[in-house]
Design a protein around this motif. Structure first.
Motif, PDB file in Angstrom:
ATOM      1  N   LEU A  34      50.004  31.620  33.396  1.00  0.00           N
ATOM      2  CA  LEU A  34      49.184  32.612  34.214  1.00  0.00           C
ATOM      3  C   LEU A  34      48.285  33.204  33.331  1.00  0.00           C
ATOM      4  CD1 LEU A  34      47.795  32.955  37.152  1.00  0.00           C
ATOM      5  CD2 LEU A  34      49.598  34.827  37.279  1.00  0.00           C
ATOM      6  N   ALA A  35      49.001  33.949  32.396  1.00  0.00           N
ATOM      7  CA  ALA A  35      48.084  34.722  31.387  1.00  0.00           C
ATOM      8  C   ALA A  35      47.164  33.980  30.607  1.00  0.00           C
ATOM      9  CB  ALA A  35      48.991  35.739  30.669  1.00  0.00           C
ATOM     10  N   MET A  36      47.704  32.842  30.177  1.00  0.00           N
ATOM     11  CA  MET A  36      46.782  32.006  29.258  1.00  0.00           C
ATOM     12  C   MET A  36      45.433  31.584  30.275  1.00  0.00           C
ATOM     13  SD  MET A  36      49.435  29.493  27.635  1.00  0.00           S
ATOM     14  CE  MET A  36      48.410  28.271  26.565  1.00  0.00           C
ATOM     15  N   ALA A  37      45.780  31.331  31.498  1.00  0.00           N
ATOM     16  CA  ALA A  37      44.622  30.995  32.392  1.00  0.00           C
ATOM     17  C   ALA A  37      43.601  32.219  32.491  1.00  0.00           C
ATOM     18  CB  ALA A  37      45.252  30.728  33.738  1.00  0.00           C
ATOM     19  N   ALA A  38      44.225  33.521  32.677  1.00  0.00           N
ATOM     20  CA  ALA A  38      43.449  34.556  32.432  1.00  0.00           C
ATOM     21  C   ALA A  38      42.519  34.622  31.396  1.00  0.00           C
ATOM     22  CB  ALA A  38      44.198  35.780  32.900  1.00  0.00           C
ATOM     23  N   TRP A  39      43.108  34.541  30.039  1.00  0.00           N
ATOM     24  CA  TRP A  39      42.193  34.734  28.852  1.00  0.00           C
ATOM     25  C   TRP A  39      41.248  33.609  28.736  1.00  0.00           C
ATOM     26  CZ3 TRP A  39      42.251  38.563  26.002  1.00  0.00           C
ATOM     27  CH2 TRP A  39      43.024  39.711  25.938  1.00  0.00           C
ATOM     28  N   ARG A  40      41.585  32.489  29.145  1.00  0.00           N
ATOM     29  CA  ARG A  40      40.775  31.484  29.325  1.00  0.00           C
ATOM     30  C   ARG A  40      39.505  31.723  30.060  1.00  0.00           C
ATOM     31  NH1 ARG A  40      42.474  26.453  32.026  1.00  0.00           N
ATOM     32  NH2 ARG A  40      41.867  27.840  33.911  1.00  0.00           N
ATOM     33  N   SER A  41      39.639  32.725  31.402  1.00  0.00           N
ATOM     34  CA  SER A  41      38.581  32.715  32.147  1.00  0.00           C
ATOM     35  C   SER A  41      37.761  33.886  31.642  1.00  0.00           C
ATOM     36  CB  SER A  41      39.237  33.533  33.353  1.00  0.00           C
ATOM     37  OG  SER A  41      39.879  32.496  34.248  1.00  0.00           O
ATOM     38  N   LEU A  42      38.490  34.697  31.054  1.00  0.00           N
ATOM     39  CA  LEU A  42      37.735  35.921  30.352  1.00  0.00           C
ATOM     40  C   LEU A  42      36.699  35.484  29.145  1.00  0.00           C
ATOM     41  CD1 LEU A  42      39.960  38.967  29.605  1.00  0.00           C
ATOM     42  CD2 LEU A  42      38.172  38.760  31.000  1.00  0.00           C
ATOM     43  N   THR A  43      37.268  34.661  28.392  1.00  0.00           N
ATOM     44  CA  THR A  43      36.637  33.973  27.330  1.00  0.00           C
ATOM     45  C   THR A  43      35.379  33.108  27.949  1.00  0.00           C
ATOM     46  OG1 THR A  43      38.017  32.261  26.982  1.00  0.00           O
ATOM     47  CG2 THR A  43      38.400  34.126  25.580  1.00  0.00           C
ATOM     48  N   VAL A  44      35.487  32.490  29.034  1.00  0.00           N
ATOM     49  CA  VAL A  44      34.315  31.844  29.745  1.00  0.00           C
ATOM     50  C   VAL A  44      33.328  32.647  30.220  1.00  0.00           C
ATOM     51  CG1 VAL A  44      33.901  30.081  31.243  1.00  0.00           C
ATOM     52  CG2 VAL A  44      35.762  29.641  29.764  1.00  0.00           C
ATOM     53  N   ALA A  45      33.834  33.813  31.177  1.00  0.00           N
ATOM     54  CA  ALA A  45      33.304  34.616  31.928  1.00  0.00           C
ATOM     55  C   ALA A  45      32.071  35.331  31.116  1.00  0.00           C
ATOM     56  CB  ALA A  45      34.048  35.307  32.867  1.00  0.00           C
ATOM     57  N   VAL A  46      32.672  35.829  29.802  1.00  0.00           N
ATOM     58  CA  VAL A  46      31.803  36.804  29.176  1.00  0.00           C
ATOM     59  C   VAL A  46      30.502  36.249  28.558  1.00  0.00           C
ATOM     60  CG1 VAL A  46      31.597  38.485  27.322  1.00  0.00           C
ATOM     61  CG2 VAL A  46      33.540  38.743  29.007  1.00  0.00           C
ATOM     62  N   PRO A  47      30.921  35.078  27.814  1.00  0.00           N
ATOM     63  CA  PRO A  47      29.719  34.490  27.329  1.00  0.00           C
ATOM     64  C   PRO A  47      28.829  33.903  28.381  1.00  0.00           C
ATOM     65  CG  PRO A  47      31.512  33.313  26.486  1.00  0.00           C
ATOM     66  CD  PRO A  47      31.960  34.251  27.159  1.00  0.00           C
TER      67      PRO A  47
END
Lengths: 316, 123
Positions: A34-47
């Motif tokens: 789940l944490a991996m998914a959260a990091w992936r979301s962040l790295t997609v959402a910001v840029p």
């Protein structure tokens, strides 16, 4: 304009605040996937939000609204209007540059990393298939070598590789744990996640979010694979397997990895009982992660809807 | 992996075991026990291996004699050192089960593992 500022603020705040929060969150160890998914979301959402901010400035009515707006004369007038003053043109040029820069940086960074990993694996595999023998029963490649090592080569035609001394050091139970761990990497396509994270760090080296995300995704991928191994055997067997292969005194040289403490932490985590996360908590976090990615898209689409409703169909 | 790939590996096994440079006919003979490829197939694959740099050759009489350019152990050593190296490049290409730890920490964690084992019944 307003939407663009909102999106830009979102990108900046999310990029500044969320990584520290996520890094410090205690549930991360209990739900690494789940944490991996959260990091992936962040790295997609910001840029993604920054890119959408640029795009909404370039096309005021947003790509969604534009075709509809074009059907109405009033909107064409409005579009022309927004490009009229020199100040506007300057802002739009900056926004255009920002958008193009983000797209090219991401394409370059991720492209280089995916390509390099692919090339490296291909080269490795070309030699491997000559010198290794396939163990049909375990479905692994075995290389005759005195260092105890286990790894997987992901991707198409990928495989799990074990050295002969790892095979003899492990024994059946621990071997099953190691294989389950590596299969989890292959099945979860962790190599794509880690390579993308590396690519984003390469694309934006000055933004700490991406450096942190890369490190965390690497670490969490191991924890997630450990959990899969626990599922296939048990906690203490996985810990034992880790220690067996970490304790390799055959090879000379310093026993220092890039992140030397991670392995110790993996073992310590396995030694204590970590109850899984409550399903409701899991659901809430997963929703938050998706919302973080979806919010910029919704925000960018809103003015388009508003434009069609208000500006293009004036009620006066 | 099938077809040529398998034959390539089998031929390299022969080359690595050979004590001297071998003509294609002799390579074919040594492959014989477990497989029956055609002479021309072996010749083609030897040529591929030559172009890939796995074997070298010299003209002797009417045909080539082949030998391995490097020993199997050299290739394995190269592979393993690239797999053992802790660099970001390696980390992106292949996922290693565990990095090496310093012996003191391994000792400490082994003790902790034993303590945990006695604390709970075996599964």
């Amino acid at each position: 304009m307003n939407t663009a500022m909102l999106l830009l603020t979102y990108a900046v705040v999310l990029g500044a605040v969320a990584p520290a929060m996520l890094q410090r969150a205690s549930w991360v160890e209990r739900a690494p996937r789940l944490a991996m998914a959260a990091w992936r979301s962040l790295t997609v959402a910001v840029p993604g939000a920054a890119l959408l901010a640029g795009l909404t400035m370039v096309v005021p009515a947003s790509p969604l609204g534009a075709p509809l707006a074009r059907a109405l004369d009033a909107c064409v007038m409005m579009m022309q209007d927004s490009y009229a003053t020199p100040q506007r043109v300057l802002i739009i040029m900056v926004a255009l540059l920002l958008s193009v820069a983000i797209i090219t940086r991401v394409a370059y960074g991720v492209g280089v990393e995916l390509g390099r990993a692919w090339w490296e694996r291909r080269r490795h595999m070309a030699v491997l298939r000559m010198v290794a023998r396939r163990d049909v029963r375990l479905d692994v490649l075995v290389v005759h070598h005195r260092a105890a090592i286990a790894y997987c080569l992901p991707g198409r035609g990928g495989s799990i590789v074990l050295s002969s001394s790892a095979l003899s050091a492990l024994g059946d139970r621990r071997l099953a744990a190691v294989l389950a761990h590596e299969r989890a990497h292959l099945r979860g396509r962790h190599h794509l996640l880690t390579a993308t994270a590396r690519g984003l760090r390469r694309a934006f080296p000055l933004i700490t979010l991406f450096a942190t995300a890369e490190r965390e995704i690497d670490r969490l991928a191991e924890l997630a694979a450990d959990d899969a191994a626990v599922h296939a055997s048990d906690r203490l067997t996985v810990a034992d397997a880790l220690l067996t292969l970490a304790d390799d005194h055959v090879l000379p040289g310093p026993a220092l990895g890039t992140t030397p403490h991670d392995t110790g932490q993996r073992v310590r985590r396995l030694l204590k009982r970590t109850p899984p996360l409550h399903p409701v908590v899991t659901l809430v976090i997963a929703l938050l992660a998706w919302t973080a990615m979806a919010a910029p898209l919704v925000a960018a689409a809103m003015p388009a809807v508003a434009t069609i409703g208000v500006d293009c169909c004036p009620t006066r | 992996m099938r077809g040529f790939g398998e034959l390539e590996a089998a031929i390299m096994d022969v080359m690595w075991a050979a004590e001297a440079a071998l003509p294609v006919r002799e390579v074919l003979n040594r492959l014989r026990p477990d497989r029956e490829p055609a002479f021309t197939t072996v010749q083609t694959v030897m040529d591929i291996l030559y172009r890939k740099g796995w074997v070298d050759r010299r003209l002797e009489g009417r045909g080539y004699r082949y030998w391995a350019t490097a020993g199997r152990d050299d290739y394995v050593a190269g592979l393993m050192s690239s797999a053992l190296k802790s660099s970001p490049d390696r980390a992106a290409a292949l996922a290693r089960f565990v990095e090496r730890m310093n012996p003191a920490e391994v000792e400490e964690l082994r003790a902790a593992l034993e303590a945990a084992r006695t604390g709970e019944p075996p599964p």
